[in-house]
Write a protein that holds these residues in place. Structure first.
Motif, PDB file in Angstrom:
ATOM      1  N   THR A 258      29.858  39.818  60.566  1.00 53.77           N
ATOM      2  CA  THR A 258      29.414  38.671  60.820  1.00 53.77           C
ATOM      3  C   THR A 258      29.435  37.810  59.729  1.00 53.77           C
ATOM      4  O   THR A 258      29.943  36.576  59.644  1.00 53.77           O
ATOM      5  CB  THR A 258      28.254  38.873  61.282  1.00 53.77           C
ATOM      6  OG1 THR A 258      27.993  39.595  62.699  1.00 53.77           O
ATOM      7  CG2 THR A 258      27.479  37.311  61.954  1.00 53.77           C
ATOM      8  N   GLU A 259      29.141  38.444  58.385  1.00 54.62           N
ATOM      9  CA  GLU A 259      28.920  37.651  57.295  1.00 54.62           C
ATOM     10  C   GLU A 259      30.437  37.142  57.079  1.00 54.62           C
ATOM     11  O   GLU A 259      30.569  36.096  56.589  1.00 54.62           O
ATOM     12  CB  GLU A 259      28.468  38.705  56.245  1.00 54.62           C
ATOM     13  CG  GLU A 259      26.773  38.817  56.174  1.00 54.62           C
ATOM     14  CD  GLU A 259      26.331  39.745  55.263  1.00 54.62           C
ATOM     15  OE1 GLU A 259      27.304  40.367  54.544  1.00 54.62           O
ATOM     16  OE2 GLU A 259      24.980  39.746  54.927  1.00 54.62           O
ATOM     17  N   LEU A 262      31.365  34.241  59.228  1.00 51.14           N
ATOM     18  CA  LEU A 262      30.712  33.050  58.627  1.00 51.14           C
ATOM     19  C   LEU A 262      31.208  32.575  57.425  1.00 51.14           C
ATOM     20  O   LEU A 262      31.287  31.252  57.276  1.00 51.14           O
ATOM     21  CB  LEU A 262      29.090  33.530  58.415  1.00 51.14           C
ATOM     22  CG  LEU A 262      28.231  32.328  58.216  1.00 51.14           C
ATOM     23  CD1 LEU A 262      28.036  31.537  59.509  1.00 51.14           C
ATOM     24  CD2 LEU A 262      26.879  32.944  57.790  1.00 51.14           C
ATOM     25  N   ARG A 266      32.556  28.705  57.737  1.00 51.77           N
ATOM     26  CA  ARG A 266      31.808  27.671  56.769  1.00 51.77           C
ATOM     27  C   ARG A 266      32.894  26.962  55.953  1.00 51.77           C
ATOM     28  O   ARG A 266      33.004  25.556  55.695  1.00 51.77           O
ATOM     29  CB  ARG A 266      30.860  28.159  55.868  1.00 51.77           C
ATOM     30  CG  ARG A 266      29.612  28.353  56.669  1.00 51.77           C
ATOM     31  CD  ARG A 266      28.606  29.329  55.830  1.00 51.77           C
ATOM     32  NE  ARG A 266      27.231  29.533  56.410  1.00 51.77           N
ATOM     33  CZ  ARG A 266      26.210  30.350  55.566  1.00 51.77           C
ATOM     34  NH1 ARG A 266      26.600  30.856  54.717  1.00 51.77           N
ATOM     35  NH2 ARG A 266      25.181  30.231  56.301  1.00 51.77           N
ATOM     36  N   VAL A 293      29.475  27.868  63.437  1.00 53.11           N
ATOM     37  CA  VAL A 293      28.640  28.274  62.229  1.00 53.11           C
ATOM     38  C   VAL A 293      27.299  28.736  62.868  1.00 53.11           C
ATOM     39  O   VAL A 293      26.651  29.879  62.091  1.00 53.11           O
ATOM     40  CB  VAL A 293      28.711  27.375  61.312  1.00 53.11           C
ATOM     41  CG1 VAL A 293      27.924  27.612  60.016  1.00 53.11           C
ATOM     42  CG2 VAL A 293      30.254  27.260  60.655  1.00 53.11           C
ATOM     43  N   GLU A 297      25.291  32.410  62.291  1.00 52.92           N
ATOM     44  CA  GLU A 297      24.194  32.639  61.556  1.00 52.92           C
ATOM     45  C   GLU A 297      23.075  33.362  62.319  1.00 52.92           C
ATOM     46  O   GLU A 297      22.227  33.937  62.150  1.00 52.92           O
ATOM     47  CB  GLU A 297      23.606  30.986  61.001  1.00 52.92           C
ATOM     48  CG  GLU A 297      24.555  30.662  60.145  1.00 52.92           C
ATOM     49  CD  GLU A 297      24.068  29.107  59.483  1.00 52.92           C
ATOM     50  OE1 GLU A 297      23.284  28.578  60.498  1.00 52.92           O
ATOM     51  OE2 GLU A 297      24.596  28.778  58.518  1.00 52.92           O
ATOM     52  N   LEU A 300      23.840  36.840  62.743  1.00 47.88           N
ATOM     53  CA  LEU A 300      23.523  37.611  61.505  1.00 47.88           C
ATOM     54  C   LEU A 300      22.142  37.951  61.577  1.00 47.88           C
ATOM     55  O   LEU A 300      21.626  38.901  61.270  1.00 47.88           O
ATOM     56  CB  LEU A 300      24.018  36.660  60.473  1.00 47.88           C
ATOM     57  CG  LEU A 300      23.752  37.418  58.975  1.00 47.88           C
ATOM     58  CD1 LEU A 300      24.378  38.822  58.883  1.00 47.88           C
ATOM     59  CD2 LEU A 300      24.437  36.390  57.993  1.00 47.88           C
ATOM     60  N   LEU A 301      21.267  36.822  61.806  1.00 43.90           N
ATOM     61  CA  LEU A 301      19.882  36.967  61.861  1.00 43.90           C
ATOM     62  C   LEU A 301      19.268  38.034  62.876  1.00 43.90           C
ATOM     63  O   LEU A 301      18.288  38.790  62.460  1.00 43.90           O
ATOM     64  CB  LEU A 301      19.074  35.563  62.097  1.00 43.90           C
ATOM     65  CG  LEU A 301      17.616  35.555  62.048  1.00 43.90           C
ATOM     66  CD1 LEU A 301      17.109  35.978  60.735  1.00 43.90           C
ATOM     67  CD2 LEU A 301      17.063  34.338  62.295  1.00 43.90           C
TER      68      LEU A 301
END
Length: 409
Positions: A258-259, A262, A266, A293, A297, A300-301
Motif C-alpha cells: 500500500t505504501e 501511495l 502521490r 490517494v 491512505e 494504510l491506516l
C-alpha cells in the motif's frame, strides 16, 4: 484388700483430690506464655505500614488460618516451613515477619500477628469410660482429661464382649490407615504436579503394601487428566499467538504494498496538478487522483490499526498463559497444604486407635480374679514418645493420654 467396686467408687474422690492438688501448679503456670503445639490452628494476619500514605495495608492473600503440622512446622507462603511447635505466638510472628522481609527484599519487616484460633485436641484412650478426642485448654492435666472422658472405665465394660470390641477397634483402625495411605499418595501426586513430573513417586512407607498400586493408578489418572487440561489450555493460547503473528506478517506485507502504491499515486497527483495549473490537464483527472490517494491512505491506516490490534491480542494471550500457570501452581499449593493438615490430623487419630486396639487385645480372653484389686497407671504419648505421667501432669495439645488397668499379683 480393696475390691474392684470399692476402687471404682473412690475414683470420683481421687479425681477431685487430684484436681485440688494441681490447682496451685496450674495457677502458677497460667501466667506463662502458651507454647504452640502440633495440630493447633492459628490465625495469622500480615500488615505493612505505608509511610507515603500514612496507612496500614493488610496482606489478605497471606492472612488466614494455618495448622501446626505433625512435624511442628507451619507452612507459610513465601517463607516456607517455619518451626511453630514449642514457640509462643509472638516468637512465631517475629520469625514470619523476618522471613517475609528476606524473601521479598523489604527494607522493613511487615507486622505479623499470630493468635490461636483453635487448640489441637488431646486424645484419651485405654481404660476410660469414653475414649476419644477432646478439646484442649491451657493447664489441662491428666486428672482433668480423665474427667472429660468420664473417668476410668470399669473392668466389666472392657471384658463383657472382648471379641466384638476387638473387631470394632481393628476395623476402625484399618479404615483410618487406608485413608492415611490414600492421602500420602495424593500428596505425592500433588508434588509431581508442582514439579512438572509425569510420574508419581510412591512414598517409601507405602512400598510393598498390598493394593497400593490401584491407589497410585487412580491418582496417576488424575495427574494425566489435569496435565492434559493444562497442556490443552497452553497449546490453545500458543496457537492463538502463532495465528496472530502470521496475521501481523500479512499486515506488514500489505502495508508495504500500500505504501508503494501511495508513493506512485502521490507522484502522479503532483504531476497532473502541475499540468492542470497550466491548463494542460482536466480538473476531473486531478479529483480522481486525489480520491485514489485518499483511499490508499485510508487502507494504510486500517492495515496499521489491524496490526496494532493483533500485537495487543498477542500480549493479552501471553498474559493469560502466565496467569493460568500461576493459578495452577497456587491451587496445587493450597490443595497440598490442605492434604498436609488432613494427614497430620489422621496420624493422631491412628495413634489413638492403635492404642484402643492394643487395649482390646489386652482384654481378649483375660479374666478378672475376684480377690484382685485393680490399679491404674497413666502415660502420655507425645511426639511418638511415651512418657510416664500421674494425675497432676500437665498436657499439651496433641497429647494422647493412655490409662491402663493392671491386676494385682
Amino acid at each position: 484388700m480393696r475390691t474392684a467396686p470399692d476402687h471404682f467408687r473412690s475414683i470420683a474422690r481421687l479425681v477431685a483430690l487430684g484436681a485440688l492438688m494441681t490447682f496451685a501448679a496450674g495457677a502458677a503456670g497460667a501466667n506463662e506464655p502458651y507454647m504452640l503445639g502440633v495440630s493447633d490452628r492459628i490465625a495469622i494476619k500480615v500488615v505493612q505500614w505505608k509511610a507515603v500514605d500514612s496507612t496500614f495495608e493488610e496482606w489478605t492473600a497471606l492472612g488466614g488460618e494455618y495448622v501446626v503440622g505433625a512435624d511442628g512446622n507451619v507452612n507459610f507462603p513465601m517463607v516456607g516451613a517455619t518451626a511453630g511447635a514449642g514457640r509462643t505466638s509472638a516468637e512465631l510472628a517475629a520469625e514470619l515477619g523476618s522471613g517475609l522481609q528476606q524473601a521479598l527484599g523489604l527494607t522493613t519487616a511487615p507486622t505479623v500477628t499470630v493468635e490461636v484460633a483453635e487448640y489441637g485436641p488431646v486424645y484419651i484412650s485405654g481404660d476410660v469410660a469414653a475414649p476419644g478426642e477432646y478439646p484442649f485448654a491451657p493447664n489441662l492435666t491428666v486428672v482433668k482429661a480423665l474427667a472429660l472422658a468420664g473417668g476410668e472405665r470399669r473392668s466389666a465394660e472392657a471384658t463383657a464382649r472382648p471379641e466384638r470390641e476387638m473387631l470394632n477397634t481393628t476395623g476402625a483402625l484399618q479404615v483410618l490407615e487406608d485413608e492415611y495411605d490414600r492421602l500420602l499418595v495424593r500428596r505425592a501426586r500433588l508434588d509431581a504436579e508442582l514439579a512438572g513430573q509425569s510420574e508419581i513417586t510412591v512414598p517409601p512407607e507405602l512400598e510393598g503394601k498390598p493394593d497400593i498400586d490401584s491407589v497410585v493408578a487412580a491418582e496417576k489418572a488424575i495427574l494425566d487428566a489435569q496435565t492434559r487440561q493444562a497442556e490443552a489450555q497452553s497449546t490453545s493460547l500458543t496457537d492463538q499467538v502463532g495465528l496472530l503473528t502470521s496475521q501481523i506478517e500479512a499486515f506488514q506485507q500489505k502495508q508495504g504494498g500500500t505504501e508503494t502504491q501511495l508513493v506512485v499515486a502521490r507522484e502522479q497527483l503532483d504531476k497532473i496538478t502541475a499540468l492542470s495549473d497550466d491548463g494542460l490537464a482536466l480538473v476531473s483527472r486531478v479529483a480522481s487522483l486525489q480520491t485514489n490517494v485518499a483511499d490508499l491512505e485510508a487502507r494504510l491506516l486500517d492495515t496499521q490499526t489491524a496490526a496494532l490490534q493483533a500485537q495487543q491480542d498477542i500480549a493479552a494471550a501471553n498474559r493469560e498463559q502466565a496467569r493460568l500457570a500461576d493459578q495452577r501452581i497456587s491451587d496445587l499449593s493450597l490443595e497440598r497444604q490442605t492434604v498436609d493438615g488432613q494427614i497430620s490430623a489422621l496420624a493422631l487419630k491412628i495413634a489413638t486407635q492403635r492404642g484402643l486396639v492394643q487395649e482390646a487385645a489386652l482384654y481378649t480372653g483375660a479374666a478378672m480374679p475376684g480377690d484382685a484389686a485393680p490399679s491404674y497407671t497413666y502415660a502420655i504419648i507425645r511426639n511418638g514418645e511415651e512418657i510416664a505421667a500421674d494425675l497432676g501432669t500437665l498436657l499439651a495439645a496433641g497429647d494422647v493420654v493412655v490409662a491402663r488397668l493392671t491386676l494385682a499379683p
